[in-house]
Design an enzyme around this catalytic site. Structure first.
Site, mmCIF file in Angstrom:
data_model
loop_
_atom_site.group_PDB
_atom_site.id
_atom_site.type_symbol
_atom_site.label_atom_id
_atom_site.label_comp_id
_atom_site.label_asym_id
_atom_site.label_seq_id
_atom_site.Cartn_x
_atom_site.Cartn_y
_atom_site.Cartn_z
ATOM 1 N N TYR A 1 -3.093 -14.468 26.880
ATOM 2 C CA TYR A 1 -3.148 -14.457 27.680
ATOM 3 C C TYR A 1 -2.465 -16.208 28.421
ATOM 4 O O TYR A 1 -3.365 -16.966 28.125
ATOM 5 C CB TYR A 1 -4.148 -14.109 29.130
ATOM 6 C CG TYR A 1 -4.291 -14.662 30.123
ATOM 7 C CD1 TYR A 1 -3.507 -14.633 31.361
ATOM 8 C CD2 TYR A 1 -5.891 -14.432 30.601
ATOM 9 C CE1 TYR A 1 -2.553 -14.641 32.576
ATOM 10 C CE2 TYR A 1 -5.784 -14.224 32.138
ATOM 11 C CZ TYR A 1 -4.569 -14.794 33.218
ATOM 12 O OH TYR A 1 -4.595 -15.014 34.989
ATOM 13 N N LYS B 1 0.595 -11.570 29.249
ATOM 14 C CA LYS B 1 0.758 -11.861 29.525
ATOM 15 C C LYS B 1 1.037 -12.881 30.465
ATOM 16 O O LYS B 1 -0.164 -13.950 30.240
ATOM 17 C CB LYS B 1 -1.755 -11.561 30.320
ATOM 18 C CG LYS B 1 -1.198 -11.611 32.362
ATOM 19 C CD LYS B 1 -3.063 -12.026 32.685
ATOM 20 C CE LYS B 1 -2.725 -11.611 33.581
ATOM 21 N NZ LYS B 1 -4.416 -11.784 34.437
#
Length: 295
Positions: free
Chosen positions: A140, A168
């Protein structure tokens, strides 16, 4: 047209809220119902205990209970990615193992925050988590919250680990993302709704969306049109979601707050505060306009 990247976690993922009761306790019945509704309306994966899921204010046992409840509600055919990020590598490793035991298909691991580690330490952190469990990782990259970027060169090295399979992407650097996608097999998932379609067109795998909590079908539609070769229609459908996305994600309120305001899904936990009446009315108006335009 299909994206060039693989889709290890599916294509249309919702960053799911964590419902609480009026008393502020975890509401597992509401979580089960919401998860089932999201899947029925077009989400092929769910991300639990991420930013939208209020992970900073839910305990380890609550995260595990939520994961087990949602798995029971959606079955084994829906991908569940568990947020296990923290500022502490040892704690992240423990959360990763607990999530694997509870039935997660993958792990969402954010860059350690606040301490702002250098890139060598960021890389070591992710590798420790990757070695600690047997399920794949989605890294992330959200420097606006963590204070630290996962630099493209670091991602190129991390991509060599067999369990580091996805990113992400909330770095707002399409050039850097394109560079990594061109040189690795990492699956890129947009974490910023305004970049869902642009990143997908560049070869991204899909998205992890907060707005999908309230409009899963509408968020999926542009990608469906793009896959069918209807690029102008994809752009039109994407444009229809822009106003709601702006109000939910760029109005000064966290997406957790705006999603719960629209869903009436119980309170948020402090330090977050619920949306005020004026903001909620504006959200409701934009949401109803989107529904009317996409019937």
């Amino acid at each position: 047209m299909t994206p060039l990247a693989p889709r290890p976690f599916g294509r249309t993922l919702c960053a799911m809220i964590t419902p609480f009761t009026a008393a502020g306790e975890l509401d597992l019945d509401a979580a089960r119902a919401h998860a089932a509704a999201l899947v029925a309306d077009g989400c092929d994966g769910l991300v639990l205990s991420g930013t939208t899921g209020e992970s900073p204010t839910t305990g380890d046992a609550e995260k595990t209970a939520l994961l087990r409840a949602v798995r029971g509600a959606v079955g084994d055919g829906v991908t569940l990615v568990a947020g296990v990020g923290s500022a502490d590598t040892q704690h992240t490793v423990a959360l990763a193992r607990e999530a694997e035991d509870a039935g997660a298909d993958g792990l969402l691991v954010v860059t350690p925050y606040y301490s702002r580690p250098p890139q060598a330490a960021v890389e070591a952190h992710f590798l420790r988590v990757a070695e600690a469990s047997g399920i794949p990782l989605m890294l992330y990259d959200i420097p606006g919250r963590t204070g630290t970027r996962i630099e493209p060169e670091t991602l190129l090295r991390l991509a060599e680990h067999p369990r580091v399979v996805a990113v992400k992407d909330c770095a707002y650097d399409l050039l850097g993302s394109t560079k990594v996608m061109a040189r690795t097999s990492l699956a890129y998932y947009s974490g910023c709704e305004e970049l869902n379609l642009p990143l997908y067109a560049l070869g991204g795998a899909g998205y992890v969306s907060t707005v999908a909590n309230v409009a899963p079908r509408q968020m999926r539609a542009p990608l469906d049109a793009f896959d069918a070769g209807r690029t102008a229609e994809a752009a039109r459908l994407n444009g229809l979601t822009a106003h709601l996305t702006e109000l939910m994600m760029a109005s000064g309120l966290p997406g957790t707050v705006t999603a719960k305001a629209l869903l009436a899904a119980g309170p948020v936990r402090e330090p977050l505060q619920p949306a005020e009446r004026g903001a909620t009315d504006g959200l409701r108006k934009a949401y109803e306009e989107l529904l009317a335009a996409t019937r």
